[in-house]
Design an enzyme around this catalytic site. Structure first.
Site, PDB file in Angstrom:
ATOM      1  CB  SER A 126      -0.869  -0.025   1.260  1.00  0.00           C
ATOM      2  OG  SER A 126      -1.412   1.239   1.496  1.00  0.00           O
ATOM      3  CE1 TYR A 154      -3.786  -2.563   5.551  1.00  0.00           C
ATOM      4  CE2 TYR A 154      -3.323  -0.264   5.017  1.00  0.00           C
ATOM      5  CZ  TYR A 154      -3.625  -1.559   4.619  1.00  0.00           C
ATOM      6  OH  TYR A 154      -3.753  -1.839   3.284  1.00  0.00           O
ATOM      7  CE  LYS A 158      -1.432  -4.457   3.421  1.00  0.00           C
ATOM      8  NZ  LYS A 158      -1.817  -5.740   2.877  1.00  0.00           N
TER       9      LYS A 158
END
Ligand code: NAD
Length: 692
Positions: A126, A154, A158
């Site tokens: 992302s 979050y 990644k």
């Protein structure tokens, strides 16, 4: 043995669109998803779009043993890894769950891949790994070499996973690893069948706006209009989800060219390179909807920055991939998805359950139940044969059915509830010719005729889907539709051409309607076939074990006369006594298996625009129940179930009304027009059962 791509998280928003693209680009796919943030309905709809079954495994990636079983059962050549929890805000509340699921799930996946020797992976990363790229000068638009600094758990998952993958590749350079850093995926599939299904309050701009437009939320909050942009709102890079999905195909293709001995670890931004402000997107969506939507400008949101646009040059040049669709395209597709599925895949009047035979693990074996509480009316339909398993009103069942799929697979099953095709009823000598070319079919009745499509007819195959929707019918009544599709291959039981058939049920509070539609697939080699479709439910209004005592009234007493040996029409139309029209009580010996003629001048292949005529009704004094039958077709087979020979079911346990075409029409020069379908034409019919 075919080679498969495993798509983890394939039931989710981006995964579902990618699976469609993969299949349309000739890949074979397996989906692994624990449905924590998605619904199996998405998979059913993918199958409906691509018209082929996709192996699905409801497995949590953290379950190493189950995951290993999946990888050991197929020949797998690569993985696209979408499965993750993805809500930024939530990740700050429950970071442990995010690290455990995203990082832990990936570790388990990588261990399995290592164990079975699958070393090609595309990873969903992302743009959040870059953090605030505006902290640097010259990093907007953001290139892949922009230093990483994710600002929430979050994004950190990644970042960690990227690093784990990099370390794996360093340790074993034969790994081929593509890191795809997505910017802001938006839009939906142009079919309107799949899209983002936010369970709860959407976190992103467009899903939120869509819910405002459909009336589920009051207004959009615009977080700050004092940024340095042309209208004061922040700039992001919005990419159509179909473009994004295609980026994965490009990455897979790219990696396939890399020699295994060389391996690869490489990051690519997937974005458009074109920034749009919140108001740009808002205006495009209002245009798609056709009206201004309510919004309010509120204060800036913590952590937001002015501009996060991608520099996608690396993907454009190396992967030969470029985003092609505009924000307007995305808004149009999102609006279609939203209007056709205002509550995503959620549906209060519908539920499904697995309906598997012994040793069966397929998700194709499902039973779908629609219930109208108001009238206590419940209908259950299975994928197998797109069959009606039960129709119940106030607890009384009106059709015969089996409680498990094994019953339907039993050789003595007399076609209970099923869709019948490719040609319902009998074909004489199990043969016919079209345009001078002769075809021989399976002789599955008396060693002479082909009945109900042969040994592997529609009744013995799984239909894909269904697409389930709540609608308002013509009279404004609430109804639920279940739409199934099945592709019958050229040569099955001897029939020519690949035939695509849709069976669509519409269920309202007192009736079940069925619409059949069939056409020859565009890429089919053969270009003509006979088609004759119907439903083969065994009705019973007596609430007892047989139909004896039922009063029936038909629209006609005319029927096709048949020979005594194989029940093939002689070409003459004969008549039963008028009682069949005025009211006949079925006694033990009132036995029918006849094609009743409703219309002797209708030779249409698609009868759906004909009036839905009342053709038959059945009632019983004691039960006070009645069923009315309607059809657009020129004939119907009336069968009193005298051939039922099945443990647990009496002979004559139900009667069948099978609206359709004339028996053996393909072998009659005039009647053939009712059933001979050519490429480019459409076969269609409608029927309805109404329960009083
Ligand atoms: P999604 O939630 O719709 O799809 C993720 C799927 O993974 C869901 O179907 C979920 O059930 C499944 N899943 C989650 N944990 C799992 C587990 N442990 N085992 C098996 N299945 C599991 O999300 P999406 O928007 O399709 O995102 C797909 C991927 O793309 C995610 O990795 C996400 O982080 C990444 N991504 C998304 C966006 C975005 O804005 N949507 C942006 C950048 C990156």
């Amino acid at each position: 043995m075919s080679e498969y791509i495993v798509v983890t998280g394939g039931a989710g928003y981006i995964g579902s669109h990618t699976v469609v693209e993969l299949i349309q680009h000739g890949y074979k796919v397996i989906i692994v998803d624990n449905l924590v943030n998605s619904s199996y309905d998405a998979v059913a709809r993918i199958e409906y779009i691509v018209k082929q079954p996709i192996p699905f495994f409801n497995v949590d990636l953290q379950n190493y043993d189950e995951l290993l079983k999946v990888f050991q059962s197929y020949n797998i050549k690569g993985v696209i890894h979408f499965a993750a929890l993805k809500a930024v805000g939530e990740s700050t509340q429950i970071p442990l769950e995010y690290y455990e699921n995203n990082v832990g799930g990936t570790m388990s996946l990588l261990k399995v891949m290592k164990k079975v020797g699958v070393k090609t992976i595309v990873f969903s990363s992302s743009a959040t790994v870059y953090g605030d790229a505006t902290r640097f000068e010259n990093m907007i638009p953001i290139p892949e070499h922009c230093p990483n600094d994710p600002t929430n758990p979050y994004g950190k998952t990644k970042y960690m996973i990227e690093n784990i993958l990099k370390d794996m590749q360093t340790a074993d350079s034969s790994w081929r690893t593509a890191i795809l850093r997505y910017f802001n995926p938006i839009g939906a599939h142009p079919s309107g069948l799949i899209g983002e299904d936010p369970l709860g309050i959407p976190n992103n701009l467009l899903p939120y706006l869509a819910q405002v437009a459909i009336g589920r939320r009051e207004k959009l909050s615009v977080f700050g209009n004092d940024y340095k942009s042309h209208d004061g709102t922040p700039i992001r890079d919005y990419i159509h989800v179909v473009d994004l999905a295609k980026g994965h195909i490009a990455a897979l293709n790219y990696m396939q060219q890399i020699e295994e001995s060389k391996g690869l670890y490489r990051e690519w931004n997937l974005g458009t390179g074109k920034g749009s402000t919140v108001f740009d997107v808002y205006n495009a969506f209002c245009k798609a909807v056709g009206r201004q939507l309510p919004y309010e400008v509120v204060g800036r949101r913590a952590g937001d920055v002015v501009d996060l646009t991608a520099n996608p040059t690396r993907a454009n040049t190396e992967l030969k991939w470029k985003a092609e669709l505009s924000i307007e395209d995305s808004c149009r597709d999102l609006w279609r998805w939203t209007t056709e599925n205002p509550f995503g895949f959620q549906n209060d009047s519908y539920k499904w359950s697995l309906f598997q035979a012994k040793n069966d693990t397929s998700y194709l074996s499902r039973l779908h139940t629609v219930k109208f509480s108001e009238t206590d009316f419940e209908v259950s339909i299975a994928n197998y044969g797109a069959l009606i398993q039960d129709i119940k009103k106030k607890g009384q069942s009106f059709v015969q059915g089996f409680s498990s799929l094994d019953g339907y697979k039993h050789p003595d099953n007399p076609f209970f509830g099923t869709s019948v095709g490719r040609v319902a009823n009998r074909i004489s000598n199990a043969s016919f010719s079209i345009d001078g070319k002769s075809y021989s079919l399976t002789k599955n009745e008396n060693g002479a005729t082909c009945l109900h499509g042969g040994n592997n007819g529609f009744d013995k195959n799984y239909f894909l889907g269904p697409v389930v929707k709540n609608i308002k019918d013509k009279d404004g009544q609430a109804a639920t539709t279940l739409d199934f599709v099945y592709v019958d291959k050229d040569g099955n039981d001897g029939f020519p051409a690949d035939l695509v058939t849709y069976v669509k049920y519409t269920i309202d509070k007192v009736s079940v309607s069925v619409e059949f539609e069939a056409s020859i697939a565009e890429d089919s080699k053969a270009d003509a076939t006979p088609v004759h479709l119907t439903n083969h439910s065994y009705f019973n209004v007596t609430n007892g074990p047989t139909i004896n005592g039922t009063t029936v009234k038909a629209i006609t007493n005319k029927y096709l006369e048949v020979d005594d040996k194989y029940y093939i029409p002689t070409g003459k139309v004969a008549e039963f006594p008028k009682e069949l029209i005025t009211g006949l009580q079925l006694g033990e010996s009132s036995s029918f298996d006849n094609c009743l003629v409703v219309d002797q001048s209708n030779w249409k292949l698609d009868t759906r625009n004909e009036p839905l005529r009342p053709i038959f009704e059945a009632s019983h004094e004691n039960s006070k129940a009645a069923i009315k039958f309607y059809s657009t077709d020129p004939a119907f087979q009336f069968y009193t179930g005298d051939g039922v020979s099945l443990e647990g079911y009496e002979n004559r346990c139900g009667f069948c009304i099978e609206p359709g075409r004339f028996t053996d029409a393909v072998n009659n020069a005039e009647w053939a027009k009712q059933v001979v379908l050519r490429k480019g034409e459409v076969y269609g019919s409608k029927l309805k059962y109404s329960f009083v």
